[in-house]
Enzyme design. Structure first.
Site, PDB file in Angstrom:
ATOM      1  N   LYS A   1       0.792 -13.792 -24.503  1.00 36.21           N
ATOM      2  CA  LYS A   1       1.331 -14.878 -23.656  1.00 36.21           C
ATOM      3  C   LYS A   1       2.842 -15.025 -23.848  1.00 36.21           C
ATOM      4  CE  LYS A   1      -1.658 -17.794 -25.429  1.00 36.21           C
ATOM      5  NZ  LYS A   1      -2.353 -16.887 -26.339  1.00 36.21           N
ATOM      6  N   THR A   2       3.277 -15.099 -25.116  1.00 34.54           N
ATOM      7  CA  THR A   2       4.721 -15.221 -25.380  1.00 34.54           C
ATOM      8  C   THR A   2       5.464 -14.003 -24.845  1.00 34.54           C
ATOM      9  OG1 THR A   2       4.203 -16.488 -27.379  1.00 34.54           O
ATOM     10  CG2 THR A   2       6.432 -15.576 -27.208  1.00 34.54           C
TER      11      THR A   2
ATOM     12  N   ASP B   1       4.928 -23.265 -25.245  1.00 31.97           N
ATOM     13  CA  ASP B   1       3.728 -22.733 -25.907  1.00 31.97           C
ATOM     14  C   ASP B   1       2.811 -23.902 -26.258  1.00 31.97           C
ATOM     15  OD1 ASP B   1       3.262 -20.350 -28.702  1.00 31.97           O
ATOM     16  OD2 ASP B   1       2.024 -20.910 -26.972  1.00 31.97           O
TER      17      ASP B   1
ATOM     18  N   THR C   1      -4.172 -21.850 -25.584  1.00 30.26           N
ATOM     19  CA  THR C   1      -5.414 -21.207 -26.024  1.00 30.26           C
ATOM     20  C   THR C   1      -6.605 -22.083 -25.625  1.00 30.26           C
ATOM     21  OG1 THR C   1      -5.147 -22.356 -28.131  1.00 30.26           O
ATOM     22  CG2 THR C   1      -4.349 -20.079 -28.035  1.00 30.26           C
TER      23      THR C   1
ATOM     24  N   ARG D   1      -1.801  -8.278 -31.414  1.00 26.86           N
ATOM     25  CA  ARG D   1      -1.074  -8.758 -32.611  1.00 26.86           C
ATOM     26  C   ARG D   1      -1.766  -8.222 -33.864  1.00 26.86           C
ATOM     27  NH1 ARG D   1      -0.522 -14.587 -32.475  1.00 26.86           N
ATOM     28  NH2 ARG D   1       1.654 -14.288 -31.893  1.00 26.86           N
TER      29      ARG D   1
HETATM   30  N1  LIG Z   1      -0.009  -6.057 -23.710  1.00 28.70           N
HETATM   31  C1  LIG Z   1       0.636  -5.765 -24.864  1.00 28.70           C
HETATM   32  N2  LIG Z   1       1.113  -4.510 -25.077  1.00 28.70           N
HETATM   33  C2  LIG Z   1       1.718  -4.205 -26.255  1.00 28.70           C
HETATM   34  N3  LIG Z   1       1.906  -5.078 -27.276  1.00 28.70           N
HETATM   35  C3  LIG Z   1       1.460  -6.334 -27.092  1.00 28.70           C
HETATM   36  C4  LIG Z   1       0.809  -6.744 -25.893  1.00 28.70           C
HETATM   37  N4  LIG Z   1       0.487  -8.059 -25.996  1.00 28.70           N
HETATM   38  C5  LIG Z   1       0.912  -8.460 -27.220  1.00 28.70           C
HETATM   39  N5  LIG Z   1       1.485  -7.432 -27.874  1.00 28.70           N
HETATM   40  C6  LIG Z   1       2.012  -7.451 -29.247  1.00 28.70           C
HETATM   41  O1  LIG Z   1       1.344  -8.524 -29.934  1.00 28.70           O
HETATM   42  C7  LIG Z   1       2.311  -9.437 -30.459  1.00 28.70           C
HETATM   43  C8  LIG Z   1       1.827 -10.856 -30.218  1.00 28.70           C
HETATM   44  O2  LIG Z   1       1.868 -11.126 -28.837  1.00 28.70           O
HETATM   45  P1  LIG Z   1       2.301 -12.576 -28.329  1.00 28.70           P
HETATM   46  O3  LIG Z   1       3.180 -13.234 -29.329  1.00 28.70           O
HETATM   47  O4  LIG Z   1       2.807 -12.440 -26.932  1.00 28.70           O
HETATM   48  O5  LIG Z   1       0.889 -13.301 -28.319  1.00 28.70           O
HETATM   49  P2  LIG Z   1       0.537 -14.784 -27.837  1.00 28.70           P
HETATM   50  O6  LIG Z   1      -0.601 -14.671 -26.896  1.00 28.70           O
HETATM   51  O7  LIG Z   1       1.758 -15.498 -27.390  1.00 28.70           O
HETATM   52  O8  LIG Z   1       0.028 -15.402 -29.193  1.00 28.70           O
HETATM   53  P3  LIG Z   1      -0.025 -16.962 -29.572  1.00 28.70           P
HETATM   54  O9  LIG Z   1      -1.030 -17.592 -28.656  1.00 28.70           O
HETATM   55  O10 LIG Z   1      -0.442 -16.958 -30.997  1.00 28.70           O
HETATM   56  O11 LIG Z   1       1.378 -17.484 -29.369  1.00 28.70           O
HETATM   57  C9  LIG Z   1       3.609  -9.155 -29.738  1.00 28.70           C
HETATM   58  O12 LIG Z   1       4.698  -9.261 -30.635  1.00 28.70           O
HETATM   59  C10 LIG Z   1       3.491  -7.718 -29.282  1.00 28.70           C
HETATM   60  O13 LIG Z   1       4.101  -6.848 -30.212  1.00 28.70           O
END
Ligand SMILES: Nc1ncnc2c1ncn2[C@@H]1O[C@H](COP(=O)(O)OP(=O)(O)OP(=O)(O)O)[C@@H](O)[C@H]1O
Length: 329
Positions: free
Chosen positions: A65-66, A110, A159, A218
């Site tokens: 998401k981030t 977030d 989430t 992640r």
């Molecule tokens: N589709 C993707 N392709 C490659 N790497 C990814 C992908 N999605 C996430 N990642 C990797 O996973 C890590 C975590 O992703 P991200 O921080 O965007 O998750 P999030 O959904 O925002 O988590 P949270 O809900 O805990 O904030 C990123 O730093 C990235 O390196």
């Protein structure tokens, strides 16, 4: 860390999570439907020279998401302003953030489901009309002053989409539901990350890491970094044996369950005879927050076919019993 080492080590060398983050939609692995939907929305806005509509990203932690919020800002070529629901506890906090936005800027909130209700109501007008009403003064003398805002794109992440009030959810032009990733997609994630880290891992080793990453990029990148540590310290190549040894050290089992996953499953099977058991009772029995169980552990156990959610509570499946090494009673 010694000076010469810190001078040489880049974030990617360090393997910081952010250094592995995809910077464009093309580099973003998986979520094909979300990428198509988002690409259409961004391209249409660019063709009209408009700011893209507001976007809600929903899904368990670590699914991107981030990363997608940063990609939206990169694709529109505007700054990204990041905050979170817990950091916005008053309408004034939100007004300060919104009034600081420059035209076209992307605002990422977030955990948007955890924003204060008063701020949420201010957001409705801001999202729809790019303006907010600011209360000036106190008591009988207080007056409401309209404040025009620069047009912006809000990217909300959550989430717990179910906790968002309908008036807020309805004001997003596009809601993306991020799903857990397939083993093949996660193999692509760690293949890309191992290249960025300059750490060579066998194809079977990468597949093993992907298979045990709970459908979550992640986690896949984190396990890859642990295998990289293991390989460095034990001076061994990144082969399947090193992967298995490193993951065993970090208590990640063959199906990708970590310690907490196993504790929750074991509690349902052994303490509650396979269930049904309510969320709060289960959370107390393993000493964890109910939110962690519901947003992090359960989605994975359900997807792995080890647990089911019924109206009467959580129930372990036959596979769940067998994973604990027992037979259903
Ligand atoms: N589709 C993707 N392709 C490659 N790497 C990814 C992908 N999605 C996430 N990642 C990797 O996973 C890590 C975590 O992703 P991200 O921080 O965007 O998750 P999030 O959904 O925002 O988590 P949270 O809900 O805990 O904030 C990123 O730093 C990235 O390196």
């Amino acid at each position: 860390m010694s000076d010469e080492l810190s001078a040489q080590a880049t974030p990617t060398d360090q393997g910081y999570e952010g250094a592995l983050r995809p910077a464009t939609l093309d580099e973003f692995v998986g979520q094909a439907k979300v990428r198509k939907q988002m690409g259409l929305l961004l391209n249409a806005a660019a063709m009209r020279n408009h700011t893209p509509d507001h976007i809600l990203l929903a899904g368990p932690p670590g699914l991107g998401k981030t990363t997608l919020s940063m990609i939206v800002a990169a694709e529109v070529g505007k700054p990204l302003h990041q905050t979170s629901g817990p950091a916005i506890q008053h309408a004034g906090d939100l007004a300060a953030v919104l009034s600081a936005l420059t035209p076209g800027e992307v605002l990422f909130i977030d955990e948007i489901h955890r924003m204060a209700r008063s701020a949420e109501e201010m957001l409705y007008l801001a999202m729809e009309d790019f303006k907010v009403d600011i209360m000036v003064g106190k008591g009988a003398g207080a007056t409401s002053v309209p404040l025009e805002l620069a047009p912006f794109t809000l990217v909300g992440a959550t989430t717990r989409a179910g906790l968002l009030p309908n008036p807020l959810r309805d004001r997003f032009g596009f809601t993306a539901h991020l799903e857990f990733y397939s083993d093949d997609e996660l193999t692509s994630v760690v293949t890309r990350a191992s290249g960025l880290l300059g750490f060579e891992v066998s194809e079977t080793g990468l597949e093993e890491i992907a298979r045990r990453s709970r459908g979550t990029p992640r986690i896949a990148n984190r396990l890859l970094r642990r295998v990289r540590d293991y390989s460095l310290v034990h001076d061994t190549p990144g082969d399947t044996a090193a992967v298995r040894a490193a993951l065993a050290l970090y208590d990640v089992d063959d199906h990708g369950l970590d310690r907490l996953d196993r504790e929750v499953l074991r509690a349902v099977v052994e303490r509650f005879e396979g269930g049904p058991v309510g969320l709060s009772t289960l959370a107390v029995s393993v000493g964890e927050e109910a939110e962690t169980i519901e947003a992090v552990v359960e989605p994975f156990l359900v997807r792995a076919g080890l647990l089911t959610r019924t109206p009467r509570g959580r129930v372990a499946t036959r596979l769940g019993w067998e994973h604990i090494g027992l037979r259903p009673v």
